[in-house]
Write a protein that holds these residues in place. Structure first.
Motif, short mmCIF file in Angstrom:
data_model
loop_
_atom_site.label_atom_id
_atom_site.label_comp_id
_atom_site.label_asym_id
_atom_site.label_seq_id
_atom_site.Cartn_x
_atom_site.Cartn_y
_atom_site.Cartn_z
N LEU A 9 0.94 -1.08 0.08
CA LEU A 9 0.23 -0.01 -0.09
C LEU A 9 0.86 1.41 0.04
O LEU A 9 1.68 1.34 0.78
CB LEU A 9 -0.84 -0.08 1.14
CG LEU A 9 -1.46 1.05 1.49
CD1 LEU A 9 -2.81 1.15 0.31
CD2 LEU A 9 -2.12 1.08 2.89
N VAL A 10 0.52 2.14 -0.91
CA VAL A 10 1.58 3.28 -1.01
C VAL A 10 0.50 4.47 -1.06
O VAL A 10 -0.35 4.59 -2.03
CB VAL A 10 2.21 3.42 -2.36
CG1 VAL A 10 3.04 4.70 -2.37
CG2 VAL A 10 3.20 2.31 -2.45
N LEU A 11 0.44 5.44 0.11
CA LEU A 11 -0.38 6.48 0.24
C LEU A 11 0.36 7.72 -0.73
O LEU A 11 1.44 7.92 -0.29
CB LEU A 11 -0.59 6.97 1.46
CG LEU A 11 -1.30 5.80 2.37
CD1 LEU A 11 -1.45 6.26 3.82
CD2 LEU A 11 -2.79 5.55 1.59
N GLN A 25 -10.16 10.25 -3.48
CA GLN A 25 -9.43 11.03 -2.67
C GLN A 25 -7.85 10.98 -2.68
O GLN A 25 -7.12 11.77 -2.44
CB GLN A 25 -9.92 11.07 -1.24
CG GLN A 25 -11.70 11.37 -1.05
CD GLN A 25 -11.74 12.86 -1.32
OE1 GLN A 25 -11.02 13.72 -1.07
NE2 GLN A 25 -13.06 13.05 -1.99
N PHE A 26 -7.60 9.49 -2.19
CA PHE A 26 -6.07 9.39 -2.34
C PHE A 26 -5.97 7.76 -2.19
O PHE A 26 -7.08 7.23 -2.02
CB PHE A 26 -5.42 9.90 -1.09
CG PHE A 26 -6.17 9.62 0.38
CD1 PHE A 26 -5.62 8.51 1.15
CD2 PHE A 26 -6.95 10.61 0.93
CE1 PHE A 26 -6.23 8.42 2.31
CE2 PHE A 26 -7.31 10.20 2.18
CZ PHE A 26 -7.21 9.08 2.89
N GLN A 27 -4.91 7.25 -2.20
CA GLN A 27 -4.72 5.85 -2.46
C GLN A 27 -4.62 5.10 -1.32
O GLN A 27 -3.98 5.68 -0.23
CB GLN A 27 -3.44 5.65 -3.22
CG GLN A 27 -2.92 4.29 -3.75
CD GLN A 27 -1.80 4.13 -4.46
OE1 GLN A 27 -1.98 4.53 -5.89
NE2 GLN A 27 -0.83 3.65 -4.15
N GLY A 28 -5.16 4.11 -0.98
CA GLY A 28 -5.36 3.44 0.32
C GLY A 28 -6.45 2.42 0.52
O GLY A 28 -7.36 2.25 -0.43
N ALA A 29 -6.70 1.96 1.64
CA ALA A 29 -7.67 0.76 1.75
C ALA A 29 -8.04 0.87 3.21
O ALA A 29 -7.42 1.28 4.34
CB ALA A 29 -7.07 -0.47 1.45
N GLN A 290 -8.38 2.84 -4.20
CA GLN A 290 -8.27 4.17 -3.94
C GLN A 290 -9.46 4.26 -2.83
O GLN A 290 -10.72 3.77 -2.88
CB GLN A 290 -8.71 5.00 -5.09
CG GLN A 290 -7.90 4.82 -6.28
CD GLN A 290 -6.41 5.29 -6.01
OE1 GLN A 290 -6.13 6.44 -5.37
NE2 GLN A 290 -5.37 4.60 -6.55
N ILE A 291 -9.10 5.49 -1.90
CA ILE A 291 -10.44 5.67 -1.04
C ILE A 291 -11.13 6.67 -1.61
O ILE A 291 -10.71 7.68 -2.26
CB ILE A 291 -9.58 6.26 0.30
CG1 ILE A 291 -8.87 4.96 0.98
CG2 ILE A 291 -10.69 6.94 1.10
CD1 ILE A 291 -8.22 5.49 2.19
N ALA A 292 -12.47 6.68 -1.52
CA ALA A 292 -13.44 7.56 -2.01
C ALA A 292 -14.38 7.99 -0.96
O ALA A 292 -14.71 7.14 0.03
CB ALA A 292 -14.28 6.96 -3.16
N ILE A 293 -15.14 9.11 -0.96
CA ILE A 293 -16.22 9.33 -0.06
C ILE A 293 -17.53 9.94 -0.94
O ILE A 293 -17.11 10.52 -1.95
CB ILE A 293 -15.79 10.86 0.56
CG1 ILE A 293 -14.41 10.39 1.45
CG2 ILE A 293 -16.91 11.32 1.38
CD1 ILE A 293 -13.84 11.59 1.96
#
Length: 322
Positions: A9-11, A25-29, A290-293
């Protein structure tokens, strides 16, 4: 909860990162989101900016959901002294859950994999949401045959003040629910609950207008089937009635899941989750999520309407607060 291949995982954000234009929004889980002091804080799987770390957690916060601030390291695996007590050859950290009680902050985390030794859930304590967190010194929960101890979530019932602890999934796809002692680092009792339909992992609990919503992920994390389903009940422990899926793959976004719900200062409910962006190859998907909202809407009867995934500036924002 995700397998070893996912731990790369690379933010891609940090204190000096340029503001993204909404979703993703950004890379993550595995994001656990909270509103703290007018900001949204996201606690995801992974470490610092530009790193591949499954041996530590960082947190990120935003006042507008456009730019994100890296809040630094919360805890590092090196400070968890019992990590190798069971003789497991390797352990990784993922899927944190955070709550506040007793004037402290509590970080619950998965420590796996589940083979060749069973996985664990641990808990650490801090004076501030950004830490540093001090581990409690022992596992809160350990897996067993048919149950993988992963994906912790703690919900403090606003009516009774009772802390409930939800855990489990993947191998066995079994949900277990406990009442915690008021110290938040030990279990008082287990509460029998029926395994909800379509449950795989990533349970989350929230309450609205007297209805308790148990939501969770279904399917395989790196495939199109990954999705969010929910059930409702009259209490944090049910009995629960299955209500169906509310977040599913569409033409360009695949495998949305491992989510949390959060209510903004203006009373808007949002869902924070991870997804795969237009994968170019068939499943199992590879690369990074990717993190989303996105926005959550309730029908007059309290049911959750299907959630539409958005891109770019169509994503929700927060009004900056002082």
């Amino acid at each position: 909860m995700k397998r070893l291949a996912l731990f790369s995982l690379v933010l891609t954000l940090g204190a000096a990162a340029p503001a993204p234009q909404g979703n993703p929004q950004f890379q993550g889980a595995d994001p656990h989101a909270l509103m703290i002091g007018g900001e949204m804080w996201v606690f995801p799987t992974g470490g610092p900016v530009g790193a591949w770390d499954a041996d530590r957690f960082h947190a990120f916060s935003s006042r507008d959901l456009k730019s994100w601030r890296d809040r630094g390291e919360l805890i590092n695996r090196k400070s968890i002294k019992w990590v190798r007590d069971d003789g497991a050859p390797e352990r990784f950290l993922w899927a944190p859950g955070v709550t506040r009680a007793n004037g402290k902050w509590y970080l619950y985390y998965s420590l796996g994999p589940n083979t060749p030794k069973f996985s664990h859930i641990g808990v650490a304590v801090a004076d501030r949401p950004e830490g540093p967190y001090r581990d409690s010194g022992k596992p809160l929960l350990t897996g067993r045959t048919g149950f993988e101890a992963i994906d912790p979530m703690v919900f403090v019932d606003p009516k009774s003040g009772t802390p409930y602890f939800y855990a489990g999934g993947s191998a066995g796809s079994t949900l277990r629910v406990f009442e915690l002692n008021r110290d938040m680092v030990s279990i008082k009792r287990e509460i029998a609950v029926a395994n909800p339909p379509e449950f795989t992992e990533g349970a989350f609990m929230h309450e609205r207008r007297g209805i308790y919503y148990l939501s969770y992920s279904h399917g395989r994390f790196n495939g199109e089937s990954y999705s969010v389903h929910y059930a409702t009940g009259p209490s944090p422990t049910g009995p629960f009635t299955y209500r169906g899926a509310i977040l599913k793959s569409d033409a360009t976004h695949k495998g949305p899941g491992h989510h949390s719900f959060v209510v903004t200062p203006k009373g808007e409910t949002l869902i924070v989750y991870h997804r795969w962006e237009n994968p170019s190859e068939p499943e199992p998907y590879k690369g990074e999520r990717q993190i989303a909202i996105d926005r959550v809407s309730y029908a007059p009867d309290g049911s959750i309407r299907p959630i539409r995934m958005t891109d770019g500036a169509a994503a929700p924002t927060l009004s900056p607060t002082r």
